[in-house]
Write an enzyme that holds these catalytic residues in place. Structure first.
Site, PDB file in Angstrom:
ATOM      1  N   ASP A   6       0.863  -1.167   0.000  1.00 26.81           N
ATOM      2  CA  ASP A   6       0.000   0.000   0.000  1.00 26.81           C
ATOM      3  C   ASP A   6       0.909   1.229   0.000  1.00 26.81           C
ATOM      4  O   ASP A   6       1.734   1.390   0.907  1.00 26.81           O
ATOM      5  CB  ASP A   6      -0.862  -0.070   1.277  1.00 26.81           C
TER       6      ASP A   6
ATOM      7  N   LYS B  35       0.456  12.770 -15.778  1.00 31.72           N
ATOM      8  CA  LYS B  35      -0.549  13.805 -15.735  1.00 31.72           C
ATOM      9  C   LYS B  35      -1.844  13.235 -15.144  1.00 31.72           C
ATOM     10  O   LYS B  35      -1.998  12.023 -15.187  1.00 31.72           O
ATOM     11  CB  LYS B  35      -0.786  14.376 -17.133  1.00 31.72           C
TER      12      LYS B  35
ATOM     13  N   ASP C 124       4.206  13.938 -20.394  1.00 32.34           N
ATOM     14  CA  ASP C 124       3.077  14.261 -21.254  1.00 32.34           C
ATOM     15  C   ASP C 124       3.287  13.403 -22.486  1.00 32.34           C
ATOM     16  O   ASP C 124       4.170  13.685 -23.294  1.00 32.34           O
ATOM     17  CB  ASP C 124       3.090  15.747 -21.636  1.00 32.34           C
ATOM     18  N   HIS C 125       2.495  12.330 -22.625  1.00 28.74           N
ATOM     19  CA  HIS C 125       2.873  11.330 -23.626  1.00 28.74           C
ATOM     20  C   HIS C 125       2.801  11.879 -25.053  1.00 28.74           C
ATOM     21  O   HIS C 125       3.414  11.334 -25.955  1.00 28.74           O
ATOM     22  CB  HIS C 125       2.078  10.031 -23.454  1.00 28.74           C
TER      23      HIS C 125
ATOM     24  N   LYS D   5       5.225  11.362 -29.093  1.00 26.50           N
ATOM     25  CA  LYS D   5       4.694  10.894 -30.379  1.00 26.50           C
ATOM     26  C   LYS D   5       5.650  11.312 -31.493  1.00 26.50           C
ATOM     27  O   LYS D   5       6.131  12.445 -31.511  1.00 26.50           O
ATOM     28  CB  LYS D   5       3.291  11.467 -30.624  1.00 26.50           C
TER      29      LYS D   5
ATOM     30  N   ASP E 273      -8.039  17.811 -19.096  1.00 22.29           N
ATOM     31  CA  ASP E 273      -7.510  16.507 -19.495  1.00 22.29           C
ATOM     32  C   ASP E 273      -6.635  16.602 -20.743  1.00 22.29           C
ATOM     33  O   ASP E 273      -5.663  15.856 -20.886  1.00 22.29           O
ATOM     34  CB  ASP E 273      -8.704  15.568 -19.762  1.00 22.29           C
TER      35      ASP E 273
ATOM     36  N   HIS F 137      -1.545  18.287 -23.326  1.00 23.09           N
ATOM     37  CA  HIS F 137      -1.189  17.855 -24.681  1.00 23.09           C
ATOM     38  C   HIS F 137      -1.281  18.988 -25.704  1.00 23.09           C
ATOM     39  O   HIS F 137      -0.365  19.223 -26.474  1.00 23.09           O
ATOM     40  CB  HIS F 137      -2.102  16.709 -25.136  1.00 23.09           C
TER      41      HIS F 137
HETATM   42  C1  BG6 Z   1      -4.909  11.054 -22.041  1.00 16.30           C
HETATM   43  C2  BG6 Z   1      -6.261  11.505 -21.575  1.00 16.30           C
HETATM   44  O1  BG6 Z   1      -3.911  11.881 -21.502  1.00 16.30           O
HETATM   45  O2  BG6 Z   1      -4.846  11.118 -23.449  1.00 16.30           O
HETATM   46  C3  BG6 Z   1      -7.344  10.655 -22.210  1.00 16.30           C
HETATM   47  O3  BG6 Z   1      -6.350  11.419 -20.168  1.00 16.30           O
HETATM   48  C4  BG6 Z   1      -7.198  10.639 -23.707  1.00 16.30           C
HETATM   49  O4  BG6 Z   1      -8.634  11.127 -21.848  1.00 16.30           O
HETATM   50  C5  BG6 Z   1      -5.773  10.276 -24.099  1.00 16.30           C
HETATM   51  O5  BG6 Z   1      -8.105   9.696 -24.237  1.00 16.30           O
HETATM   52  C6  BG6 Z   1      -5.570  10.408 -25.585  1.00 16.30           C
HETATM   53  O6  BG6 Z   1      -4.317   9.888 -25.917  1.00 16.30           O
HETATM   54  P1  BG6 Z   1      -4.025   9.348 -27.367  1.00 16.30           P
HETATM   55  O7  BG6 Z   1      -2.581   9.030 -27.355  1.00 16.30           O
HETATM   56  O8  BG6 Z   1      -4.917   8.174 -27.581  1.00 16.30           O
HETATM   57  O9  BG6 Z   1      -4.391  10.469 -28.295  1.00 16.30           O
END
Ligand code: BG6
Length: 494
Positions: free
Chosen positions: A89, A152, A181-182, A186, A239, A244
């Site tokens: 935990d 995030k 921040d994925h 990309k 979100d 993003h």
């Molecule tokens: C996330 C959001 O950060 O990005 C989601 O929390 C969203 O709500 C997602 O669906 C979108 O990511 P991608 O890579 O599918 O465009």
């Protein structure tokens, strides 16, 4: 060159992000021979799993979500030997010795001090408590080897982001904190920098003298995907736009960096955020539009409205769509509108950026020959297509001077199978200690400052028209009106 020996502790090890994204990304790195020679991955969670059950669960995620499915000729077996599950935990300080024990064990086994990476793939409210306990482990004073990756959303608003930054920096140095921040991982997002700064062709026209306006669309065709509880505390603006979309905007609008040094790139990006004109409360209506989807049909299936989703308040005022018009007050961008939008259950999944150029200064062609208004544009498609395309006019073959727009396109699609997923790039960078594609503390706060006036206005003025768009549409009508104020229209499919 592979990164140095590393141990990754994934908090939220039994959670969805690890299942869908993190483990598949690490496995792909392994298959592509990017993982360190010595590595260990420990999933941390409260659920009970034996190592064997945990491996089965992760393999299931790979089969469903990875770009390379399933076993891959026995490689999964090799990979899974590096993966273990620690049931604990995160709130229980007494359990953290399990972490130091594993580090010591691996140190002895490998004969070297490894990188230790704590990946917090947990609900935002758990971050402060876990980070504090990690900070108390004497592991974290090693600035060069120990890192913390924070998913995030980073904070819930400016104040909480500021507090979280203060808390993290009381225990970690900035170079140890990797705010993920994925979108920055990309391929096509990274390509914006290559396009802009590795070519002499575009930069001279990349400014207010030639660009009429910019659009950034991040449309999603999926709905909530069972995340009602999370979304009720978030909304589309928080979100997607706060992170993003504003990060993409920074890449498009930043000045040329002197080098690829992490701080140099991040300085240039933070300059953009600081230059975005603050929207005053009385102007929020002119600059931003929110939407929420009703019940309707999606791909031939009936779907419920947002307010009927599980975990959602039946009178919820949360936005599942957000659009905004920004201006950047600097020499390069003065007066150029930048429109952004995102939403759930929109007509298509489509993330793209368009730079619409001004029309030719004088039209010498017969008036019926073409509509020159939309003739020149540059589109960067991030997903699902990954391409860069330039539109210009050509003469249609034949005896009349009739013009037609054509596209010249560079496409990554043929390469897509080989293109790493965003999380692969970012996890590799975290193991290597390269923070270029991660957000610095001041950057996150600057991004919150941009959206705070909109958030505050929305929170204090309940929407009268929710739900205001149907699934499968392109969002509420008000978004079309927002962009039409200056005679523009959204580009749905570039
Ligand atoms: C996330 C959001 O950060 O990005 C989601 O929390 C969203 O709500 C997602 O669906 C979108 O990511 P991608 O890579 O599918 O465009």
């Amino acid at each position: 060159k592979r990164p140095p020996a590393s141990i990754l502790f994934i908090f939220g090890g039994s959670g969805d992000l690890n299942y869908r994204k993190l483990t598949p990304a690490l496995y792909n790195l392994f298959l592509d021979e990017w993982m360190p020679d010595n590595f260990a991955i420990a999933g941390i969670g409260r659920s009970s799993y034996s190592n064997e059950e945990y491996h089965g669960h992760l393999l299931d995620g790979i089969t469903k979500f990875s770009r390379r499915k399933g076993e891959q000729n026995g490689h999964w077996k090799d990979f899974s030997q590096h993966v273990s599950y620690l049931q604990m935990d995160g709130d229980d300080a007494a359990a953290y010795h399990k972490i130091t024990d594993l580090v010591k064990e691996k140190e002895a086994e490998w004969g070297q001090h490894p990188n230790v990476i704590f990946y917090l793939a947990v609900a935002p409210q758990l971050v402060p408590s876990i980070a504090t306990k990690l900070g108390a482990l004497n592991l974290c004073s090693d600035v060069h080897c120990t890192r913390i990756v924070v998913e995030k959303p980073f904070g819930h608003d400016l104040k909480s982001a500021h507090e979280l930054n203060a808390l993290l920096s009381s225990m970690f140095k900035e170079e140890q904190i990797f705010r993920i921040d994925h979108y920055l991982g990309k391929e096509t997002v990274q390509n914006i920098l290559a396009l802009r700064f590795a070519n002499a062709l575009f930069e001279p026209i990349w400014n207010r003298n030639y660009i009429d306006h910019i659009q950034i669309t991040a449309a999603e065709s999926v709905g909530l995907e069972g995340r009602g509880g999370y979304f009720e505390n978030s909304g589309a603006l928080r979100d997607m736009v706060q992170n993003h979309i504003l990060q993409i905007l920074c890449m498009v609008a930043m000045e040329a960096p002197v080098s690829f040094d992490a701080n140099e790139i991040r300085n240039k990006k933070v300059d953009v955020l600081n230059a975005i004109r603050r929207i005053t409360p009385d102007k929020v209506g002119e600059h931003a539009v929110r939407g929420q989807y009703s019940k309707g049909w999606k791909k031939g299936e009936e779907v419920v409205g947002y307010r009927e989703e599980k975990g959602v308040n039946p009178e919820s005022a949360i936005d599942t769509f957000a659009a905004a018009k920004f201006y950047i007050d600097n020499w390069r961008w003065q007066g150029v509108p930048i429109y952004v939008r995102t939403g759930k259950y929109l007509n298509q999944k489509a993330t793209h950026i368009t730079l619409q150029f001004k029309s030719a200064p004088h039209n010498a062609f017969p008036s019926e020959s073409a509509d020159t208004w939309h003739s020149n544009k540059l589109t960067i498609s991030i997903q699902p297509e990954m391409d860069i395309s330039i539109r210009f006019q050509v003469k249609r073959p034949g005896q009349t001077m009739t013009l037609d727009p054509v596209d010249m396109t560079f496409s990554y699609d043929t390469e897509a199978d080989h293109a790493p997923e965003a999380y692969e790039t970012l996890l590799l960078d975290a193991m290597e200690g390269d923070a270029t594609l991660f957000m610095r503390g001041d950057q996150v706060e600057a991004a919150w400052k941009v959206i705070m006036p909109i958030l505050e206005h929305w929170e204090s003025h309940k929407p009268a028209d929710f739900p205001n768009y149907t699934p499968d549409s392109w969002g509420p009508e008000a978004a079309d009106k927002l962009i039409a104020q200056e005679g523009h229209t959204w580009i749905n499919v570039p």
